[in-house]
Write an enzyme that holds these catalytic residues in place. Structure first.
Site, PDB file in Angstrom:
ATOM      1  N   GLU A 201       0.829  -1.214   0.000  1.00  0.00           N
ATOM      2  CA  GLU A 201       0.000   0.000   0.000  1.00  0.00           C
ATOM      3  C   GLU A 201       0.863   1.263   0.000  1.00  0.00           C
ATOM      4  OE1 GLU A 201      -0.564  -2.604   1.937  1.00  0.00           O
ATOM      5  OE2 GLU A 201      -2.658  -3.231   1.663  1.00  0.00           O
TER       6      GLU A 201
ATOM      7  N   PHE B 121     -12.293  -7.549  13.386  1.00  0.00           N
ATOM      8  CA  PHE B 121     -11.161  -7.993  12.585  1.00  0.00           C
ATOM      9  C   PHE B 121     -10.807  -6.928  11.554  1.00  0.00           C
ATOM     10  CE2 PHE B 121      -9.538 -10.297   8.781  1.00  0.00           C
ATOM     11  CZ  PHE B 121      -8.304 -10.631   9.322  1.00  0.00           C
ATOM     12  N   GLN B 122      -9.554  -6.559  11.496  1.00  0.00           N
ATOM     13  CA  GLN B 122      -9.007  -5.546  10.586  1.00  0.00           C
ATOM     14  C   GLN B 122      -9.700  -4.189  10.745  1.00  0.00           C
ATOM     15  OE1 GLN B 122      -8.741  -7.360   6.620  1.00  0.00           O
ATOM     16  NE2 GLN B 122      -6.657  -8.006   7.171  1.00  0.00           N
TER      17      GLN B 122
ATOM     18  N   LYS C 279     -17.757  -1.339   4.887  1.00  0.00           N
ATOM     19  CA  LYS C 279     -18.076  -2.301   3.827  1.00  0.00           C
ATOM     20  C   LYS C 279     -19.562  -2.298   3.465  1.00  0.00           C
ATOM     21  CE  LYS C 279     -17.157  -7.063   2.472  1.00  0.00           C
ATOM     22  NZ  LYS C 279     -16.476  -8.310   2.833  1.00  0.00           N
TER      23      LYS C 279
ATOM     24  N   MET D  96      23.785   9.388   4.012  1.00  0.00           N
ATOM     25  CA  MET D  96      23.591  10.674   4.696  1.00  0.00           C
ATOM     26  C   MET D  96      23.779  10.511   6.205  1.00  0.00           C
ATOM     27  SD  MET D  96      23.224  13.805   4.196  1.00  0.00           S
ATOM     28  CE  MET D  96      22.367  14.469   2.785  1.00  0.00           C
TER      29      MET D  96
HETATM   30  C1  LIG Z   1      11.816   6.126   6.256  1.00  0.00           C
HETATM   31  C2  LIG Z   1      13.070   6.784   6.701  1.00  0.00           C
HETATM   32  N1  LIG Z   1      13.839   6.207   7.660  1.00  0.00           N
HETATM   33  C3  LIG Z   1      14.973   6.806   8.065  1.00  0.00           C
HETATM   34  C4  LIG Z   1      15.376   7.989   7.523  1.00  0.00           C
HETATM   35  C5  LIG Z   1      16.660   8.685   7.997  1.00  0.00           C
HETATM   36  N2  LIG Z   1      17.611   8.776   6.877  1.00  0.00           N
HETATM   37  C6  LIG Z   1      17.783   9.918   6.168  1.00  0.00           C
HETATM   38  S1  LIG Z   1      18.861   9.738   4.913  1.00  0.00           S
HETATM   39  C7  LIG Z   1      19.174   8.147   5.337  1.00  0.00           C
HETATM   40  C8  LIG Z   1      20.154   7.320   4.562  1.00  0.00           C
HETATM   41  C9  LIG Z   1      19.693   7.041   3.174  1.00  0.00           C
HETATM   42  O1  LIG Z   1      20.528   6.050   2.609  1.00  0.00           O
HETATM   43  P1  LIG Z   1      20.481   5.712   1.083  1.00  0.00           P
HETATM   44  O2  LIG Z   1      19.093   5.577   0.611  1.00  0.00           O
HETATM   45  O3  LIG Z   1      21.379   4.561   0.834  1.00  0.00           O
HETATM   46  O4  LIG Z   1      21.031   7.033   0.396  1.00  0.00           O
HETATM   47  P2  LIG Z   1      22.454   7.757   0.490  1.00  0.00           P
HETATM   48  O5  LIG Z   1      22.379   8.750   1.594  1.00  0.00           O
HETATM   49  O6  LIG Z   1      23.485   6.702   0.737  1.00  0.00           O
HETATM   50  O7  LIG Z   1      22.602   8.406  -0.843  1.00  0.00           O
HETATM   51  C10 LIG Z   1      18.418   7.770   6.460  1.00  0.00           C
HETATM   52  C11 LIG Z   1      18.485   6.440   7.119  1.00  0.00           C
HETATM   53  C12 LIG Z   1      14.531   8.572   6.551  1.00  0.00           C
HETATM   54  N3  LIG Z   1      14.796   9.746   5.993  1.00  0.00           N
HETATM   55  N4  LIG Z   1      13.406   7.940   6.131  1.00  0.00           N
END
Ligand SMILES: Cc1ncc(C[n+]2csc(CCOP(=O)(O)OP(=O)(O)O)c2C)c(N)n1
Length: 567
Positions: free
Chosen positions: A58, A120-121, A170, A479
């Site tokens: 979803e 349920f659900q 529903k 990041m």
């Molecule tokens: C759903 C979610 N969980 C955690 C984060 C925190 N977060 C921000 S950037 C990042 C790393 C992203 O890694 P990647 O997709 O490999 O990209 P890169 O920075 O290596 O280019 C994280 C964990 C987020 N923004 N979104």
């Protein structure tokens, strides 16, 4: 909006009313995932001419609907069943809410008599989504359904757009009622959209612009939403005013224009951040003055008077006090400003100052060693002439995409702005491709983000969506690793993904999607060309320099002049 005849005095089931409403609202594509509470609706969908895209989660459906909306300018529609189906939508709904994207989200609910019994659900989705929707409805009576559907589309798309949830038990989808006409009259107490800006405020703003020596136009997502990009260009050119953007404003102003300065904020350009510090008038249009943009608030634009144009009155003064507030539609406001500034102006001194900053501090990286992620984006830009639609995930790759994929048009760069939700990029690219089948759509993602919704490769493969997935694979949550390097003495706590990552080429292959791996700079151009020339979907796994950093960077909480610029 079309007025349709739903068959005089004919009785329709709730499901039939929903389908009719979608047709009358001009919806031809919906994204969703079935389940018990929405089976009657799916049965009706099966018989209709509406295209339903079955995603594999979803969250994929709601992000795809969001991508579809951002690229088409039309509302995105998604459907999920009650309980877990509906709760799986939460990130996507919040994402659309933060970025003001019009969505109509239809969720199934347990039967009216079962509500409140932990059936349920059963999940109280109107309760859960109260703070993350522009509005939501629980339809307890089939006689309300047509009216609610019309109101949902109206609220989602007018004023400041946003997501609207319609939760439908529903039994409401199977009960019947008489519907004469669609759309039924709107009954919206307390919902007023103020589109026309106040002429006195416009006059004040025009005077301030005429008097300013160092004005700066500051464009956000609201410029794109309201279709104000042409008016922005006219105002900038006639009054010789440089333009900075937020990430959500990318596409609001052509990035190859001589008046374009760059993105402002944490990973903005030095010139844009310096310009904010030095301008004497900042004209914010459809911006939220979000903390990633402003840095330390008390040091933001210290020498400037601020004009703030926004359709949402609640935005004015929320983060930054406005000297001249203008509540209204950005396009109408900019047009009125142009009309009130008949004499063109020239500001060569201010422009030259900004140009000097741009020349002194261009975006740069070390081109001579390793396979740099920035080079991948630059090559993509060169090969597509900046004409592709780019969708990104969240992390370093997102910021490099913003910095190096320079776009010319609105609705050609989509990204999760306010929420920063990893997992957005690939499903949003699917929605973008469905909105613009003829366009080259590129999803720029990271190895972390990609794995948050990689199941959508099945959707891409099944519908033969020719999305190009460019994976900047650094084997890190890049990041996070960068922040750990800068602010936590290089303690890389749980941010290394390399050992657990799958073979992404084989993963794509398992879904029938051709893929290539790039490990050296010399292979890059050929691989990207192969991907772009291929008629169907394609994945390129680029093993980029693992510890490259996104620069410049304003540390969190610092002010915009305190940038880390060097390597
Ligand atoms: C759903 C979610 N969980 C955690 C984060 C925190 N977060 C921000 S950037 C990042 C790393 C992203 O890694 P990647 O997709 O490999 O990209 P890169 O920075 O290596 O280019 C994280 C964990 C987020 N923004 N979104």
């Amino acid at each position: 909006m079309a007025v349709g005849d739903c068959g005089a005095k004919s009785k329709l089931t709730g499901s039939q009313i929903i389908i009719k409403a979608l047709q009358e609202e001009g919806v031809d594509t919906v994204f969703g995932y079935p389940g018990g509470a929405v089976l009657p609706l799916y049965d009706e969908l099966y018989r209709s001419n509406i295209r339903h895209i079955l995603t594999r989660h979803e969250q994929g459906a709601v992000h795809a609907a969001d991508g579809y909306a951002r690229v088409s300018g039309k509302p995105g529609v998604c459907i999920a069943t009650s309980g877990p189906g509906a709760t799986n939508l939460i990130t996507g709904i919040t994402n659309a809410f933060m970025d003001s994207v019009p969505l109509v989200v239809l969720t199934g609910q347990v039967g009216v008599g079962m509500i409140g019994r932990d059936s349920f659900q059963e999940a109280d989705i109107t309760g859960i989504t109260m703070p993350i929707t522009k509005h939501n409805f629980l339809v307890r009576d089939v006689r309300e359904l047509a009216g609610v559907m019309h109101e949902a589309f109206y609220i989602a798309t007018t004023g400041r757009p946003g997501p609207v949830v319609v939760d439908i038990p529903k039994d409401v989808t199977t009960q019947t009622t008489v519907v004469d006409k669609y759309p039924p009259p709107l009954n919206l107490r307390g919902y007023r959209v103020c589109r026309e800006p106040h002429p006195l405020q416009i006059l004040q703003a025009a005077r301030a612009i005429a008097r300013a020596e160092r004005p700066l136009l500051f464009a956000g997502g609201g410029v794109i939403t309201s279709g104000a990009h042409e008016e922005l260009k006219i105002l900038a050119e006639k009054q010789d005013i440089p333009v900075i953007i937020t990430m959500m404003g990318k596409g609001a102003f052509p990035e190859d224009h001589p008046l374009f300065v760059g993105m402002v904020g944490m990973h903005g350009t030095v010139a844009a951040n310096y310009a904010v510090g030095e301008c004497d008038l900042l004209i914010g249009i459809g911006v939220r003055f979000d903390d990633r943009v402003t840095g330390r608030l008390d040091k933001f634009a210290p020498k400037a008077r601020i004009i703030h144009i926004d359709i949402d009155a609640a935005e004015i003064g929320k983060n930054v006090p406005a000297h001249i507030p203008i509540v209204g539609d950005a396009r109408l406001a900019l047009k009125a400003l142009v009309d009130n500034l008949p004499r063109p102006a020239l500001r060569p001194e201010w422009r030259n100052r900004i140009r000097a900053w741009q020349e002194e501090h261009p975006l740069q990286y070390d081109r001579d060693c390793g396979l740099k992620p920035q080079l991948v984006i630059e090559e993509l830009h060169r090969l597509t002439g900046g004409e592709a639609i780019v969708s990104t995930d969240v992390g370093q790759h997102q910021m490099w995409a913003v910095q190096y994929y320079r776009v010319k048009r609105p609705r050609s760069f989509i990204s999760s702005g306010g929420l920063g939700a990893m997992g957005f990029g690939v499903p949003a690219a699917m929605g973008a491709q469905l909105a613009r089948p003829e366009a080259t759509v590129i999803a720029i993602t990271g190895d972390g983000s990609f794995q948050m919704n990689s199941q959508e490769l099945a959707t891409i493969s099944f519908y033969r969506l020719p999305v190009k997935i460019i994976l900047l694979d650094n084997g890190y949550l890049g990041m996070v690793r960068q922040w750990q390097e800068f602010f936590f003495d290089g303690r890389y706590s749980y941010s290394d993904l390399a050992a657990g990552n799958p073979d992404f080429v084989k993963l794509a292959g398992a879904y029938g999607i051709p893929a290539l791996r790039v490990t050296e700079a010399s292979q890059l151009t050929g691989a990207l060309e192969r991907a772009l020339e291929h008629e169907g979907p394609f994945l390129v796994d680029v093993k980029v320099d693992r510890e490259e950093n996104v620069l410049p960077m304003v540390p969190p909480g610092a002010h915009l002049r305190e940038m880390i610029v060097g390597g």
